[in-house]
Write a protein that holds these residues in place. Sequence first.
Motif, PDB file in Angstrom:
ATOM      1  N   GLN A   1       0.839  -1.199   0.000  1.00  0.00           N
ATOM      2  CA  GLN A   1       0.000   0.000   0.000  1.00  0.00           C
ATOM      3  C   GLN A   1       0.873   1.248   0.000  1.00  0.00           C
ATOM      4  O   GLN A   1       2.081   1.168   0.221  1.00  0.00           O
ATOM      5  N   LYS A   2       0.243   2.393  -0.223  1.00  0.00           N
ATOM      6  CA  LYS A   2       0.940   3.664  -0.113  1.00  0.00           C
ATOM      7  C   LYS A   2       1.175   3.981   1.360  1.00  0.00           C
ATOM      8  O   LYS A   2       0.493   3.465   2.234  1.00  0.00           O
TER       9      LYS A   2
ATOM     10  N   ASP B   1       4.930   9.178   1.903  1.00  0.00           N
ATOM     11  CA  ASP B   1       5.331   9.284   0.500  1.00  0.00           C
ATOM     12  C   ASP B   1       5.298  10.733   0.027  1.00  0.00           C
ATOM     13  O   ASP B   1       4.354  11.477   0.322  1.00  0.00           O
TER      14      ASP B   1
ATOM     15  N   ALA C   1       5.152  10.444  -5.643  1.00  0.00           N
ATOM     16  CA  ALA C   1       5.062   8.987  -5.557  1.00  0.00           C
ATOM     17  C   ALA C   1       4.353   8.370  -6.760  1.00  0.00           C
ATOM     18  O   ALA C   1       4.720   7.279  -7.220  1.00  0.00           O
ATOM     19  N   ARG C   2       3.337   9.037  -7.294  1.00  0.00           N
ATOM     20  CA  ARG C   2       2.568   8.449  -8.395  1.00  0.00           C
ATOM     21  C   ARG C   2       3.397   8.276  -9.662  1.00  0.00           C
ATOM     22  O   ARG C   2       3.025   7.507 -10.559  1.00  0.00           O
TER      23      ARG C   2
ATOM     24  N   TYR D   1       6.633   5.306  -7.585  1.00  0.00           N
ATOM     25  CA  TYR D   1       6.541   4.312  -6.522  1.00  0.00           C
ATOM     26  C   TYR D   1       5.588   3.155  -6.808  1.00  0.00           C
ATOM     27  O   TYR D   1       5.252   2.385  -5.908  1.00  0.00           O
TER      28      TYR D   1
ATOM     29  N   HIS E   1       4.500   0.218  -4.092  1.00  0.00           N
ATOM     30  CA  HIS E   1       3.139   0.169  -3.557  1.00  0.00           C
ATOM     31  C   HIS E   1       2.500  -1.202  -3.745  1.00  0.00           C
ATOM     32  O   HIS E   1       1.610  -1.590  -2.981  1.00  0.00           O
TER      33      HIS E   1
END
Length: 239
Positions: A184-185, A189, A193-194, A197, A201
């Motif tokens: 999970q996130k 973060d 992050a998008r 990561y 995640h």
Amino acid sequence: MSKHICLWSGPRNISTALMYSFAQRSDCKVVDEPLYAYYLKHHPEARQYHPGADDVLNNMEKDGNKVIEEMFNNKTSPMYFYKHMTHHLLDLDRSFMKKTINIILTRDPNEMLPSFAKVIPNPTINDVGYRLHVELLNYFKLKNISFVVLDSKSVLLNPHEALRSLCQKIDIPFEESMLSWKPQKREEDGVWARYWYDNVHKSSGFMPYKAKEEAFPERLQSLLEESQRHYETLLQYAL
């Protein structure tokens, strides 16, 4: 007194996974790239090609000296783990590193460069960190500051042994919890992050090492040659 651990990484070096690992500890809080906005503010060229740069600048402290000051004002946890990119330092006074536990994280450029270039197509030697890592290593030696060099591959090949050795080297107890986490996130973060990561995640621990199979991009060949020289220097000091 709180311990302040600074991870000095290049991009795509399992630095986020290592941050997630330390976040599982019972005695540690983690902070994600606190100098990123400072770097982008003072490097307008990088601002043009770093995804989410405006979000970083609008949501983070841009004064590097204030960031360092805030680091040492964090005292509510026994331990703090700061994930840094070495190139974010730019010209900051580095004397604060005498008071931090310093880990240089590196990775074979044959594997790192193609991964990084999928997001930033035309990286420079300053983007990828190898030369700056060697400069940082030499600074530590000059100032008699203790440091650890950690190679990403050794962690992926044997996370238990690598993390146990790292904890022993930096004088903290090893915790089994560092080996796994929920896919999970995390609230820590960064806003970027998008873009970077997704794999972390989806993970529940360090991914098993798997050598790259695709051909190395020809356009990165000269960067590889320069990076490889610095990487070999770093390996001489690796755990």
